[in-house]
Design an enzyme around this catalytic site. Structure first.
Site, short mmCIF file in Angstrom:
data_model
loop_
_atom_site.label_atom_id
_atom_site.label_comp_id
_atom_site.label_asym_id
_atom_site.label_seq_id
_atom_site.Cartn_x
_atom_site.Cartn_y
_atom_site.Cartn_z
N MET A 218 8.79 -2.44 12.00
CA MET A 218 8.55 -1.34 11.04
C MET A 218 7.15 -1.42 10.48
O MET A 218 6.64 -2.50 10.17
CB MET A 218 9.56 -1.41 9.92
CG MET A 218 10.90 -0.93 10.37
SD MET A 218 11.94 -0.56 8.97
CE MET A 218 13.46 -0.25 9.84
N HIS B 153 9.34 -2.92 3.53
CA HIS B 153 8.94 -3.14 2.13
C HIS B 153 10.16 -3.49 1.27
O HIS B 153 10.11 -4.38 0.42
CB HIS B 153 8.31 -1.87 1.54
CG HIS B 153 7.03 -1.45 2.19
ND1 HIS B 153 6.95 -0.40 3.05
CD2 HIS B 153 5.78 -1.96 2.10
CE1 HIS B 153 5.70 -0.25 3.46
NE2 HIS B 153 4.96 -1.20 2.91
N MET C 100 0.85 -1.20 0.00
CA MET C 100 0.00 0.00 0.00
C MET C 100 0.89 1.25 0.00
O MET C 100 0.43 2.34 0.33
CB MET C 100 -0.93 0.00 1.22
CG MET C 100 -1.85 -1.22 1.22
SD MET C 100 -3.40 -0.95 2.09
CE MET C 100 -2.82 -0.66 3.75
N GLN D 206 -10.22 -2.90 2.57
CA GLN D 206 -9.70 -3.49 3.81
C GLN D 206 -9.72 -2.51 4.99
O GLN D 206 -9.19 -2.83 6.05
CB GLN D 206 -8.31 -4.09 3.59
CG GLN D 206 -7.19 -3.10 3.33
CD GLN D 206 -5.90 -3.80 2.93
OE1 GLN D 206 -5.78 -4.33 1.83
NE2 GLN D 206 -4.92 -3.81 3.81
N VAL E 210 11.07 -6.80 9.87
CA VAL E 210 12.21 -5.87 9.96
C VAL E 210 11.90 -4.89 11.09
O VAL E 210 10.79 -4.36 11.17
CB VAL E 210 12.41 -5.12 8.63
CG1 VAL E 210 13.59 -4.15 8.74
CG2 VAL E 210 12.64 -6.11 7.49
N GLU F 140 12.05 0.22 5.26
CA GLU F 140 12.97 -0.91 5.06
C GLU F 140 12.24 -2.26 5.01
O GLU F 140 12.70 -3.20 4.38
CB GLU F 140 14.04 -0.94 6.16
CG GLU F 140 15.23 -0.04 5.90
CD GLU F 140 15.94 -0.32 4.58
OE1 GLU F 140 16.12 -1.50 4.20
OE2 GLU F 140 16.32 0.65 3.91
N ASP G 172 2.64 -8.93 9.50
CA ASP G 172 1.21 -9.18 9.45
C ASP G 172 1.01 -10.70 9.38
O ASP G 172 0.61 -11.24 8.34
CB ASP G 172 0.59 -8.49 8.23
CG ASP G 172 0.82 -6.99 8.28
OD1 ASP G 172 0.42 -6.37 9.27
OD2 ASP G 172 1.44 -6.45 7.35
N SER H 176 4.19 1.40 8.27
CA SER H 176 3.89 2.75 7.78
C SER H 176 3.14 3.53 8.86
O SER H 176 3.23 4.75 8.95
CB SER H 176 3.03 2.68 6.52
OG SER H 176 3.68 1.88 5.57
O1 PAF Z 1 0.09 -5.66 3.80
C1 PAF Z 1 -0.38 -4.77 3.05
O2 PAF Z 1 0.22 -3.72 2.79
C2 PAF Z 1 -1.76 -4.99 2.44
O3 PAF Z 1 -2.62 -5.59 3.34
C3 PAF Z 1 -1.73 -5.72 1.09
C4 PAF Z 1 -1.23 -7.15 1.24
C5 PAF Z 1 -0.86 -4.97 0.12
C6 PAF Z 1 -3.14 -5.79 0.50
O4 PAF Z 1 -3.66 -4.51 0.29
#
Ligand code: PAF
Length: 280
Positions: A184, A37, A30, A61, A176, A35, A150, A186
């Site tokens: 970490m 990502h 998203m 979501q 991370v 770091e 997650d 966002s």
């Molecule tokens: O983990 C995320 O950033 C989001 O839940 C994902 C997997 C990109 C789905 O929108």
């Protein structure tokens, strides 16, 4: 690096790569890269020829009272970071490209979506599995990578892939952390300086839980109690849940067995942070 906004254009480009035998990897995101990502991008780049990063803040979501509107965004910075990390394609669709109006079809991984974070976020995982299923159909990757931060999301996606026979290998990359242990995210940018200072208590309490289990503590209740006590030493922390569950079905355990992990959700002010560690 190419930035593609339309599904049709992406399909043409990826179709050519596929015809020439290239393997395609997908990193669904998203945006607002950190770091964590970038580690997902690194994890997939060595396994494929073409790295596609999708960047889409997925409205499906977010619940009605959640942070969709103020979710942090900075496309130019993300673009720069992705380029430096060797990404080949950023898929950056508008909402209308992904969700035709009206939109009626959702994918849900039923029971796994109702526990842990699903208790307070009842539509969240349905939104995640729907967008990820759509991205799998649009990109048709050989491999896709998700972060262990997650954990519930990663487990749900793996199950969706198994249940619906998506021909995609799911890789789960390790969490991370900042130097003080905070996972970490966002959403860490929402924390006030005082909240940010206290937030590492989450990981400290989880590390202590691992130590307890390594020393032979078998009782999930005792481990949860210790985590709670520690987190409560931070005056700004408000615990949503502390659960010790089985990896395979997210069912809570009383006795800590192999394949269990502890997952927590803790508010600091309005910011909800999650974290988890494998116990055994
Ligand atoms: O983990 C995320 O950033 C989001 O839940 C994902 C997997 C990109 C789905 O929108």
């Amino acid at each position: 690096m190419q930035v593609i906004k339309k599904i049709g254009d992406l399909r043409v480009i990826l179709g050519e790569y596929r015809k020439s035998g290239k393997r395609i990897g997908l990193v669904p995101t998203m945006g607002y890269f950190h770091e964590g990502h970038l580690s997902l991008i690194d994890a997939i780049r060595e396994r494929v020829d073409i790295v596609v990063v999708s960047l889409f803040v997925n409205p499906a979501q977010f619940g009605p009272d959640e942070d969709l509107e103020c979710y942090p965004r900075d496309f130019e910075q993300d673009e720069q970071m992705a380029k430096e990390r060797g990404v080949d394609i950023i898929f950056y669709p508008d909402k209308d490209e992904i969700y035709p109006d009206p939109f009626f079809t959702y994918v849900a991984t039923e029971d796994l979506s109702k526990v842990l974070c699903g208790t307070s976020r009842p539509i969240h995982f349905r939104g995640v599995t729907t967008i990820v299923a759509k991205l799998f159909n649009i990109v048709q990757p050989d491999i896709a990578v998700f972060g262990r931060k997650d954990a519930q999301q990663a487990i749900i996606i793996r199950k969706m892939v198994e249940d619906l026979n998506f021909p995609v290998e799911v890789v789960i990359a390790p969490i991370v952390r900042e130097s003080d242990g905070l996972a970490m995210s966002s959403r860490n940018t929402y924390l006030s300086p005082k909240e940010r200072k206290q937030a590492p208590i989450i990981y400290q309490s989880l590390k202590k839980a691992v130590e307890m289990v390594q020393r032979g503590e078998p009782d999930a209740g005792g481990v949860k109690h210790s985590i709670r006590q520690q987190i409560e030493t931070a005056p700004l922390a408000r615990i949503e849940y502390i659960e010790i569950v089985r990896e395979r079905d997210l069912k809570p355990v009383k006795v800590i067995e192999p394949g269990t992990f502890v997952a927590v959700a803790v508010f600091f002010g309005k910011t909800r942070l999650i974290d988890n560690v494998v116990l055994k």
